[in-house]
Design a protein around this motif. Structure first.
Motif, short mmCIF file in Angstrom:
data_model
loop_
_atom_site.label_atom_id
_atom_site.label_comp_id
_atom_site.label_asym_id
_atom_site.label_seq_id
_atom_site.Cartn_x
_atom_site.Cartn_y
_atom_site.Cartn_z
N GLU A 190 0.81 -1.21 0.00
CA GLU A 190 0.00 0.00 0.00
C GLU A 190 0.84 1.27 0.00
OE1 GLU A 190 -3.19 0.54 2.74
OE2 GLU A 190 -3.74 -1.57 2.65
N GLY A 191 1.98 1.24 0.66
CA GLY A 191 2.80 2.43 0.75
C GLY A 191 2.26 3.44 1.74
N ASN A 192 1.31 3.02 2.57
CA ASN A 192 0.71 3.89 3.56
C ASN A 192 0.89 3.33 4.95
OD1 ASN A 192 -0.42 5.69 1.63
ND2 ASN A 192 -2.16 4.33 1.36
N GLY A 193 0.49 4.09 5.91
CA GLY A 193 0.49 3.65 7.29
C GLY A 193 -0.31 4.62 8.12
N SER A 194 -0.13 4.54 9.41
CA SER A 194 -0.83 5.46 10.30
C SER A 194 0.20 6.15 11.19
CB SER A 194 -1.87 4.72 11.14
OG SER A 194 -1.24 3.76 11.96
N CYS A 195 -0.25 7.22 11.82
CA CYS A 195 0.64 8.01 12.65
C CYS A 195 -0.05 8.31 13.98
CB CYS A 195 0.99 9.31 11.93
SG CYS A 195 2.02 10.43 12.90
N LYS A 196 0.72 8.31 15.05
CA LYS A 196 0.18 8.63 16.37
C LYS A 196 -0.14 10.12 16.50
CE LYS A 196 2.95 5.00 18.47
NZ LYS A 196 4.12 4.70 19.31
N ILE A 197 0.40 10.93 15.60
CA ILE A 197 0.24 12.38 15.70
C ILE A 197 -0.65 12.94 14.58
CG2 ILE A 197 1.48 14.57 15.73
CD1 ILE A 197 3.90 12.91 16.78
N VAL A 198 -0.39 12.54 13.34
CA VAL A 198 -1.17 13.00 12.19
C VAL A 198 -2.34 12.06 11.99
CG1 VAL A 198 -1.12 13.40 9.70
CG2 VAL A 198 0.85 14.01 11.09
N GLY A 199 -3.55 12.56 11.91
CA GLY A 199 -4.72 11.72 11.70
C GLY A 199 -4.85 11.26 10.26
N GLY A 200 -5.52 10.14 10.06
CA GLY A 200 -5.73 9.61 8.72
C GLY A 200 -4.53 8.86 8.21
N PRO A 201 -4.64 8.30 7.00
CA PRO A 201 -3.50 7.57 6.43
C PRO A 201 -2.36 8.52 6.06
CG PRO A 201 -5.27 7.71 4.82
CD PRO A 201 -5.80 8.30 6.11
N VAL A 202 -1.16 8.05 6.21
CA VAL A 202 0.02 8.82 5.81
C VAL A 202 0.88 7.97 4.88
CG1 VAL A 202 0.07 10.28 7.87
CG2 VAL A 202 1.31 8.16 7.87
N LYS A 203 1.61 8.60 4.02
CA LYS A 203 2.49 7.92 3.07
C LYS A 203 3.81 7.55 3.73
CE LYS A 203 -0.05 8.62 -0.66
NZ LYS A 203 -0.61 7.56 -1.45
N LEU A 204 4.38 6.43 3.32
CA LEU A 204 5.71 6.03 3.81
C LEU A 204 6.74 7.13 3.59
CD1 LEU A 204 5.90 2.39 2.42
CD2 LEU A 204 5.85 3.03 4.82
N ARG A 205 6.62 7.81 2.45
CA ARG A 205 7.58 8.84 2.09
C ARG A 205 7.11 10.24 2.49
NH1 ARG A 205 11.67 8.10 -1.06
NH2 ARG A 205 11.36 10.02 -2.24
N GLY A 206 6.04 10.32 3.29
CA GLY A 206 5.54 11.61 3.75
C GLY A 206 6.44 12.22 4.81
N TRP A 207 6.07 13.43 5.25
CA TRP A 207 6.85 14.12 6.27
C TRP A 207 5.97 15.16 6.95
CZ3 TRP A 207 7.91 19.29 7.01
CH2 TRP A 207 8.88 19.59 7.95
N CYS A 208 6.24 15.46 8.22
CA CYS A 208 5.62 16.59 8.91
C CYS A 208 6.60 17.16 9.92
CB CYS A 208 4.30 16.21 9.56
SG CYS A 208 4.45 15.42 11.19
N ILE A 209 6.28 18.30 10.49
CA ILE A 209 7.21 18.97 11.41
C ILE A 209 7.38 18.23 12.73
CG2 ILE A 209 6.90 21.24 10.40
CD1 ILE A 209 5.09 21.96 12.75
#
Length: 52
Positions: free
Chosen positions: A28-47
């Motif tokens: 899928e190339g996705n996952g979840s995050c404890k901080i960002v809601g909803g699906p996130v990309k493996l190659r995503g980024w946030c502050i």
């Protein structure tokens, strides 16, 4: 608020973050995050990136 984007920044990406959990379906190339809601990309980024 966390400036989530679907592309890495300065070599940092969700897959290397302590808050990221990969999806059970590895293709899928996705996952979840404890901080960002909803699906996130493996190659995503946030502050909130925190290296594993």
């Amino acid at each position: 608020m966390l400036h989530y984007q679907e592309d890495p920044k300065d070599g940092q990406m969700c897959s290397g973050c302590a808050a990221f959990t990969p999806s059970a379906a590895s293709d899928e190339g996705n996952g979840s995050c404890k901080i960002v809601g909803g699906p996130v990309k493996l190659r995503g980024w946030c502050i909130a990136f925190s290296p594993r």
